[in-house]
Design a protein around this motif. Structure first.
Motif, PDB file in Angstrom:
ATOM      1  N   TRP A 138       0.864  -1.179   0.000  1.00  0.00           N
ATOM      2  CA  TRP A 138       0.000   0.000   0.000  1.00  0.00           C
ATOM      3  C   TRP A 138       0.905   1.235   0.000  1.00  0.00           C
ATOM      4  CZ3 TRP A 138      -5.087   0.844  -0.522  1.00  0.00           C
ATOM      5  CH2 TRP A 138      -5.558   2.133  -0.242  1.00  0.00           C
ATOM      6  N   ILE A 139       0.792   2.061  -1.019  1.00  0.00           N
ATOM      7  CA  ILE A 139       1.655   3.242  -1.140  1.00  0.00           C
ATOM      8  C   ILE A 139       0.827   4.504  -0.960  1.00  0.00           C
ATOM      9  CG2 ILE A 139       3.217   4.520  -2.654  1.00  0.00           C
ATOM     10  CD1 ILE A 139       3.858   1.879  -4.036  1.00  0.00           C
ATOM     11  N   ASN A 140       1.165   5.254   0.083  1.00  0.00           N
ATOM     12  CA  ASN A 140       0.537   6.556   0.277  1.00  0.00           C
ATOM     13  C   ASN A 140       1.209   7.568  -0.638  1.00  0.00           C
ATOM     14  OD1 ASN A 140      -1.250   5.772   2.363  1.00  0.00           O
ATOM     15  ND2 ASN A 140       0.455   5.781   3.804  1.00  0.00           N
ATOM     16  N   SER A 141       0.576   8.698  -0.825  1.00  0.00           N
ATOM     17  CA  SER A 141       1.174   9.719  -1.691  1.00  0.00           C
ATOM     18  C   SER A 141       1.524  10.992  -0.905  1.00  0.00           C
ATOM     19  CB  SER A 141       0.213  10.048  -2.843  1.00  0.00           C
ATOM     20  OG  SER A 141      -1.038  10.466  -2.335  1.00  0.00           O
ATOM     21  N   ASP A 142       1.753  10.826   0.404  1.00  0.00           N
ATOM     22  CA  ASP A 142       2.109  12.013   1.196  1.00  0.00           C
ATOM     23  C   ASP A 142       3.604  12.314   1.052  1.00  0.00           C
ATOM     24  OD1 ASP A 142       3.382  10.107   2.762  1.00  0.00           O
ATOM     25  OD2 ASP A 142       1.856  10.105   4.319  1.00  0.00           O
ATOM     26  N   ALA A 143       4.067  13.359   1.728  1.00  0.00           N
ATOM     27  CA  ALA A 143       5.451  13.824   1.585  1.00  0.00           C
ATOM     28  C   ALA A 143       6.475  12.805   2.074  1.00  0.00           C
ATOM     29  CB  ALA A 143       5.622  15.149   2.344  1.00  0.00           C
ATOM     30  N   ASP A 144       6.110  11.995   3.059  1.00  0.00           N
ATOM     31  CA  ASP A 144       7.044  11.016   3.614  1.00  0.00           C
ATOM     32  C   ASP A 144       6.857   9.614   3.020  1.00  0.00           C
ATOM     33  OD1 ASP A 144       8.102  12.946   5.336  1.00  0.00           O
ATOM     34  OD2 ASP A 144       6.516  12.564   6.822  1.00  0.00           O
ATOM     35  N   ALA A 145       6.133   9.506   1.934  1.00  0.00           N
ATOM     36  CA  ALA A 145       5.778   8.196   1.389  1.00  0.00           C
ATOM     37  C   ALA A 145       7.000   7.369   1.016  1.00  0.00           C
ATOM     38  CB  ALA A 145       4.862   8.359   0.181  1.00  0.00           C
ATOM     39  N   PHE A 146       7.995   7.971   0.375  1.00  0.00           N
ATOM     40  CA  PHE A 146       9.148   7.185  -0.063  1.00  0.00           C
ATOM     41  C   PHE A 146       9.857   6.551   1.137  1.00  0.00           C
ATOM     42  CE2 PHE A 146      13.594   6.450  -0.955  1.00  0.00           C
ATOM     43  CZ  PHE A 146      13.529   5.721  -2.135  1.00  0.00           C
ATOM     44  N   ALA A 147      10.164   7.351   2.150  1.00  0.00           N
ATOM     45  CA  ALA A 147      10.885   6.849   3.325  1.00  0.00           C
ATOM     46  C   ALA A 147      10.064   5.767   4.044  1.00  0.00           C
ATOM     47  CB  ALA A 147      11.202   7.991   4.282  1.00  0.00           C
ATOM     48  N   ARG A 164       8.189 -10.168  -4.483  1.00  0.00           N
ATOM     49  CA  ARG A 164       7.443  -9.529  -5.572  1.00  0.00           C
ATOM     50  C   ARG A 164       6.124  -9.014  -5.017  1.00  0.00           C
ATOM     51  NH1 ARG A 164       4.962 -12.128 -10.966  1.00  0.00           N
ATOM     52  NH2 ARG A 164       5.572 -10.471 -12.369  1.00  0.00           N
ATOM     53  N   LEU A 165       5.871  -7.726  -5.207  1.00  0.00           N
ATOM     54  CA  LEU A 165       4.650  -7.111  -4.686  1.00  0.00           C
ATOM     55  C   LEU A 165       4.036  -6.180  -5.721  1.00  0.00           C
ATOM     56  CD1 LEU A 165       6.924  -6.868  -2.091  1.00  0.00           C
ATOM     57  CD2 LEU A 165       4.770  -6.423  -0.973  1.00  0.00           C
ATOM     58  N   LEU A 166       2.737  -6.101  -5.677  1.00  0.00           N
ATOM     59  CA  LEU A 166       2.007  -5.146  -6.494  1.00  0.00           C
ATOM     60  C   LEU A 166       2.008  -3.804  -5.778  1.00  0.00           C
ATOM     61  CD1 LEU A 166      -0.089  -4.376  -8.745  1.00  0.00           C
ATOM     62  CD2 LEU A 166      -1.846  -5.195  -7.165  1.00  0.00           C
ATOM     63  N   ALA A 167       2.295  -2.742  -6.511  1.00  0.00           N
ATOM     64  CA  ALA A 167       2.217  -1.391  -5.932  1.00  0.00           C
ATOM     65  C   ALA A 167       0.758  -0.958  -5.971  1.00  0.00           C
ATOM     66  CB  ALA A 167       3.090  -0.433  -6.731  1.00  0.00           C
ATOM     67  N   LEU A 168       0.135  -0.923  -4.830  1.00  0.00           N
ATOM     68  CA  LEU A 168      -1.277  -0.561  -4.724  1.00  0.00           C
ATOM     69  C   LEU A 168      -1.356   0.906  -4.320  1.00  0.00           C
ATOM     70  CD1 LEU A 168      -3.944  -2.073  -5.058  1.00  0.00           C
ATOM     71  CD2 LEU A 168      -3.926  -2.541  -2.630  1.00  0.00           C
ATOM     72  N   HIS A 169      -1.786   1.733  -5.242  1.00  0.00           N
ATOM     73  CA  HIS A 169      -1.778   3.178  -5.017  1.00  0.00           C
ATOM     74  C   HIS A 169      -2.949   3.828  -5.738  1.00  0.00           C
ATOM     75  CE1 HIS A 169      -0.352   3.639  -9.147  1.00  0.00           C
ATOM     76  NE2 HIS A 169       0.409   2.592  -8.881  1.00  0.00           N
ATOM     77  N   LEU A 173      -1.938   8.548  -9.476  1.00  0.00           N
ATOM     78  CA  LEU A 173      -0.543   8.794  -9.088  1.00  0.00           C
ATOM     79  C   LEU A 173       0.369   8.488 -10.280  1.00  0.00           C
ATOM     80  CD1 LEU A 173       1.091   9.608  -6.532  1.00  0.00           C
ATOM     81  CD2 LEU A 173       1.408   7.170  -6.120  1.00  0.00           C
ATOM     82  N   PRO A 174       1.150   9.479 -10.729  1.00  0.00           N
ATOM     83  CA  PRO A 174       1.993   9.246 -11.909  1.00  0.00           C
ATOM     84  C   PRO A 174       3.139   8.289 -11.603  1.00  0.00           C
ATOM     85  CG  PRO A 174       2.453  11.402 -10.980  1.00  0.00           C
ATOM     86  CD  PRO A 174       1.298  10.843 -10.203  1.00  0.00           C
ATOM     87  N   ARG A 175       3.567   7.592 -12.628  1.00  0.00           N
ATOM     88  CA  ARG A 175       4.664   6.648 -12.462  1.00  0.00           C
ATOM     89  C   ARG A 175       5.976   7.381 -12.212  1.00  0.00           C
ATOM     90  NH1 ARG A 175       5.116   1.141 -15.138  1.00  0.00           N
ATOM     91  NH2 ARG A 175       7.178   0.478 -14.505  1.00  0.00           N
ATOM     92  N   ARG A 176       6.171   8.462 -12.909  1.00  0.00           N
ATOM     93  CA  ARG A 176       7.399   9.229 -12.746  1.00  0.00           C
ATOM     94  C   ARG A 176       7.413   9.880 -11.365  1.00  0.00           C
ATOM     95  NH1 ARG A 176       8.736  13.292 -17.432  1.00  0.00           N
ATOM     96  NH2 ARG A 176       9.766  11.486 -18.329  1.00  0.00           N
ATOM     97  N   GLY A 177       8.501   9.731 -10.653  1.00  0.00           N
ATOM     98  CA  GLY A 177       8.617  10.297  -9.315  1.00  0.00           C
ATOM     99  C   GLY A 177       8.618   9.205  -8.273  1.00  0.00           C
ATOM    100  N   LEU A 178       7.677   9.279  -7.341  1.00  0.00           N
ATOM    101  CA  LEU A 178       7.627   8.355  -6.208  1.00  0.00           C
ATOM    102  C   LEU A 178       7.642   6.885  -6.639  1.00  0.00           C
ATOM    103  CD1 LEU A 178       7.210   7.624  -3.198  1.00  0.00           C
ATOM    104  CD2 LEU A 178       4.752   7.936  -3.577  1.00  0.00           C
ATOM    105  N   LEU A 179       6.758   6.485  -7.542  1.00  0.00           N
ATOM    106  CA  LEU A 179       6.642   5.077  -7.914  1.00  0.00           C
ATOM    107  C   LEU A 179       7.918   4.555  -8.590  1.00  0.00           C
ATOM    108  CD1 LEU A 179       2.942   4.957  -9.206  1.00  0.00           C
ATOM    109  CD2 LEU A 179       3.824   4.258  -6.977  1.00  0.00           C
ATOM    110  N   ASP A 180       8.437   5.299  -9.541  1.00  0.00           N
ATOM    111  CA  ASP A 180       9.679   4.876 -10.209  1.00  0.00           C
ATOM    112  C   ASP A 180      10.842   4.804  -9.225  1.00  0.00           C
ATOM    113  OD1 ASP A 180       8.946   4.265 -12.778  1.00  0.00           O
ATOM    114  OD2 ASP A 180       9.341   6.267 -13.581  1.00  0.00           O
TER     115      ASP A 180
END
Length: 199
Positions: A138-147, A164-169, A173-180
């Motif tokens: 589960w991926i949040n999109s807040d400022a601390d999401a990456f950490a 292996r995990l599915l990124a559930l977001h 949410l664009p792929r470029r940035g946090l997800l990549d």
């Protein structure tokens, strides 16, 4: 068939009985040799009429009710949520519903998923990883999401979790940035593949 069919068969039988009695009485009252009484209805014929009328009802009652078996649920183990609970499961199912609405056929009906929320430092993580093949982060999109998400992935690695995990977001949410960045870091440093489905 219905009880009306049974009643019709019984009426037919009763009419034949009345005709037989009427013919017998006419035969006794009329002295002409030309009058031939109607053939009597024996018990076998009466039983046949009754059986014919009742057969569909008996057959219908004997058939077992056809109930569609419940569809088997697909298990999805989710990490990255702060705690387990019905609200968190609904949150995941809601996200799966959004993916389904975007045309992701793998998401299917959200109610077909048996969602399990697991903490990344759970003692049973290795057993769960061996038992279940579908995992999601589960991926949040807040400022601390990456950490936060990288810490969860690191704990998974340390406790024998899946590779292996599915990124559930959120779907937007664009792929470029946090997800990549998260996908690259997890593959390079943790040997964990993160499946990214962003458009």
């Amino acid at each position: 068939m219905s009880g009306q069919d049974q009643a019709a068969g019984l009426r037919k039988w009763a009419d034949l009985q009345r005709q037989q009695r009427g013919a017998d009485e006419v035969g006794h009252n009329v002295e002409s040799d030309e009058t031939v009484p109607a053939a009597p209805v024996n018990e076998e014929e009466a039983a046949a009429y009754t059986q014919e009328a009742m057969a569909p009802t008996v057959a219908a009652a004997a058939e077992p009710a056809t109930v569609a078996p419940p569809r088997p649920k697909k298990t999805l183990v989710v990490v990255g949520l702060p705690h387990a609970g019905a609200a968190q499961v609904d949150k995941v199912r809601g996200r799966l519903g959004q993916w389904s609405a975007l045309g992701r056929q793998w998401a299917g009906d959200p109610q077909d998923w048996d969602v399990h929320i697991v903490m990344p430092d759970s003692a049973s993580l290795t057993d769960l990883a061996e038992r279940y093949s579908r995992w999601a982060l589960w991926i949040n999109s807040d400022a601390d999401a990456f950490a936060t998400m990288y810490r969860v992935l690191r704990q998974l690695r340390e406790h024998g979790g899946p590779r292996r995990l599915l990124a559930l977001h959120e779907p937007h949410l664009p792929r470029r940035g946090l997800l990549d960045n998260l996908g690259n870091a997890s593959a390079r440093y943790l040997d964990i593949e993160l499946l990214l489905l962003a458009r």
